[in-house]
Motif scaffolding. Sequence first.
Motif, PDB file in Angstrom:
ATOM      1  N   ASP A  59       0.811  -1.211   0.000  1.00  0.00           N
ATOM      2  CA  ASP A  59       0.000   0.000   0.000  1.00  0.00           C
ATOM      3  C   ASP A  59       0.841   1.255   0.000  1.00  0.00           C
ATOM      4  N   HIS A  60       0.152   2.334  -0.298  1.00  0.00           N
ATOM      5  CA  HIS A  60       0.771   3.632  -0.496  1.00  0.00           C
ATOM      6  C   HIS A  60      -0.409   4.611  -0.521  1.00  0.00           C
ATOM      7  N   PRO A  61      -0.609   5.408   0.520  1.00  0.00           N
ATOM      8  CA  PRO A  61      -1.809   6.255   0.546  1.00  0.00           C
ATOM      9  C   PRO A  61      -1.679   7.526  -0.300  1.00  0.00           C
ATOM     10  N   ALA A  62      -1.501   7.326  -1.578  1.00  0.00           N
ATOM     11  CA  ALA A  62      -1.467   8.428  -2.549  1.00  0.00           C
ATOM     12  C   ALA A  62      -1.714   7.789  -3.912  1.00  0.00           C
ATOM     13  N   LEU A  63      -2.300   8.549  -4.808  1.00  0.00           N
ATOM     14  CA  LEU A  63      -2.553   8.013  -6.144  1.00  0.00           C
ATOM     15  C   LEU A  63      -1.356   8.299  -7.042  1.00  0.00           C
ATOM     16  N   HIS A  73      -2.330   1.005  -6.072  1.00  0.00           N
ATOM     17  CA  HIS A  73      -2.981   0.828  -4.775  1.00  0.00           C
ATOM     18  C   HIS A  73      -4.239   1.671  -4.746  1.00  0.00           C
ATOM     19  N   ASN A 137      -0.372  14.394   1.485  1.00  0.00           N
ATOM     20  CA  ASN A 137      -1.781  14.106   1.774  1.00  0.00           C
ATOM     21  C   ASN A 137      -2.093  14.185   3.265  1.00  0.00           C
TER      22      ASN A 137
ATOM     23  N   TYR B 105      -7.610  12.232   4.864  1.00  0.00           N
ATOM     24  CA  TYR B 105      -7.234  11.362   3.739  1.00  0.00           C
ATOM     25  C   TYR B 105      -7.533   9.905   4.055  1.00  0.00           C
ATOM     26  N   ARG B 109     -10.616   7.820   2.343  1.00  0.00           N
ATOM     27  CA  ARG B 109     -10.257   6.619   1.594  1.00  0.00           C
ATOM     28  C   ARG B 109     -10.961   5.382   2.142  1.00  0.00           C
ATOM     29  N   ASN B 203      -6.796   8.058  -3.734  1.00  0.00           N
ATOM     30  CA  ASN B 203      -6.465   6.922  -4.606  1.00  0.00           C
ATOM     31  C   ASN B 203      -7.598   5.893  -4.699  1.00  0.00           C
TER      32      ASN B 203
END
Lengths: 435, 435
Positions: A59-63, A73, A137, B105, B109, B203
């Motif tokens: 995971d990676h909380p950014a697009l 993710h 974020n 965020y 999400r 995301n």
Amino acid sequence: MTETKRRLNLNVGLNTTGYLPHAWKYRSGTRHDINDPAYYRRLSELAHRGRFDAVFFSDHPALLTDPHSRPFHTIDPLILAASLTAQVPDIGVVATISSTYNSPYNLARRTQSIDIVSGGRLIVNVVSSFNPNVAANFGNDPLPPRSERYARATEFLDVAKKLWASWDPRREGDVPEDQFWDASSAHSIDHDGTYFHVRGPLNVPRGPQGHPVIAQAGASEGGIDLAARHGEIIYCNILSRPAGRAFGRKVRDRAVSFGRDPSGIRIVPGLVVILGETREEALRKHELFSGTGSEDGLIARFIRENGLDPATFDPDAVLDAERFVPDQNRQWAVGMGLGLSELLAHETLTARQVVRRSEGHHRLLLGTPEEVADGIIDLWQDGTVDGYTLQPPRAPDDIVEFVEKVVPILQDRGVYPREYDGRTIRDRYGLPYPV
Amino acid sequence: MTETKRRLNLNVGLNTTGYLPHAWKYRSGTRHDINDPAYYRRLSELAHRGRFDAVFFSDHPALLTDPHSRPFHTIDPLILAASLTAQVPDIGVVATISSTYNSPYNLARRTQSIDIVSGGRLIVNVVSSFNPNVAANFGNDPLPPRSERYARATEFLDVAKKLWASWDPRREGDVPEDQFWDASSAHSIDHDGTYFHVRGPLNVPRGPQGHPVIAQAGASEGGIDLAARHGEIIYCNILSRPAGRAFGRKVRDRAVSFGRDPSGIRIVPGLVVILGETREEALRKHELFSGTGSEDGLIARFIRENGLDPATFDPDAVLDAERFVPDQNRQWAVGMGLGLSELLAHETLTARQVVRRSEGHHRLLLGTPEEVADGIIDLWQDGTVDGYTLQPPRAPDDIVEFVEKVVPILQDRGVYPREYDGRTIRDRYGLPYPV
């Protein structure tokens, strides 16, 4: 822990279209799959058919908005874990969470909640976020330096463990008829540390696994420390036997130096498998799935990624290990670059050989199902690794192929179960239950 | 929004042993139910049998360790929402979350993720935490003052709405064959506010409901502002028609003053129902479930809770409304105390009458199934309320009774559906989809 017959553990990574960024062109399905809950259910059922211990959501909380790549993710791993374990029996879920951008109370509560509702099937992969796009974020502050992020991650898990143990119904004494419970089964933790101040107790009791299994993925020095202190399932990149043995020894020695029994550590590195009817067919698929198109393309990428001079570079000359040691201070994940330097430290290889040994930083096994099964068993049988986290270049296609062609061979060879054994992930990995 | 026949909406609160702290002594089941996932599944299936629109999990991220009460909030509402919607069809879930102790965020999400995996069945109830025990689980800082907490909650939802809309696949143009997606369907939000700085995009793309339905529960002035700006389903305590009409007008007028179309607001107050074969039987059950044991006990509790002098108080004298206006600045939830003063502002009542009009701050309906159905329809039919959030004193017992005895009457009277209609919660509540 009772000693049972050792068996291979396998997880499988599920990330939108698969592990490799360019392989989506050769997958079945549409772009809408990546946000379709039925797709993740289907992949998990497939993993269940293959008797995988767990599905793994990095995971990676950014697009990532690169128009030439694809979102990697999206749906939150904790939500997928809760939803998928409700729909698919037996299978565990590795959910990746950031210790940099979550509070320990919320995270300890949500993960213990999933462990309870799933009946003991959660593995939490605690990562220290390393990307400025993620930091943006979560406020105006820049990313903290690596050392601080690891110190924070370590304290985060210290707090989480205290919280997970803070309400334990096994501590209940006799409860008088006019009372519902023995409130003394819960006690505050009063954690007053460098990064966190948490009173507790957690409002979710001890779960079926004591607490969720802790996975750990960093291979920098800070990552090794974290793995040695808290990690139970270590996800890493190991490209050869000597490198794997050195890595395992390092983590276990570090654990001992912290006073921890190293028998509760399992090494389960990433693995990319590309199957063919023949090795030649697998080589051609590798060239396509990697996005390089040919062996020359693979070598050109190697030259580019390592900052070499294409004019003078000889792909058939032996490589110098020193040249490939990653800088411990660089921004992105140090551990991802370590595999190559460790490989070269123990084997004499040319670039032409090296490009076939790893893909996406992980060990690459190319060939027929028998050749791949041989390669998997090879590093497992002497304990170099305890299993693998399969990273399929394409989902669902490469999971289907692995389940249909490789799994039966592993089962026939007696190293991999035909049915699910044990009740929890701890049972299946032979991991101790926290006291 | 197309105009369809108006129908009653019902949610049901699920909290461990039920809504009332003392009623667990009269419930079926054991203390172990409260952390048993099968119990929550059974309650949700029961709610489905009763065609409830949603199950409602209130929340509080701290353990109440009163040995004479019982834990009221344990398993995390977001995790329950993801798990239960995977197991029970149709039913929505109201998940309560703190805007004080979550980052927008992560929350945007996780909630959008649940809305996607559930096919549009999430309602988020954003609350501003008001308890120092909660604050102590999230650091050393004291609870911010009420005004700041509401300002933060408002900005939290501003940010969440921007994030929920930030990646919308409907914006995709033609996608060339060698690209996976049109990355311009996602754009950053660059929110730079008082409390939050968030770049985005999220995301997770726009979900089946555009974004989850937003519930709101505060009734202080700050709470009304938040409801008027962002609330779609308003949970409140309304004890009479005049009080309900005044409250609805206040929220809708405030919405208009903010430039919002008030037609997207539904008033769905709490409701405690206690059924009996006769009204007398229901009165006796009320005395037991409230923990007071008798009508005198109910009156004694009223005297105690309102700081009156038991030596001089006459339970049959008319009460003075002014005496019961809550202090806007007190620590705990202001809205919970407003119901009584609003009731007394419009009706002439004695303490003996008042103690039968509400329980746990909510409207109380006592009597036979027919009497209860009449009471429900009464305030609904002229639009004073749009429905109710049933708060069963005991779970599962009082949900079973309601589903078996009251729901068929509501269905026979044509105000409540026999089968689920619509696809999402927005469809069932007739709420607009965000553009």
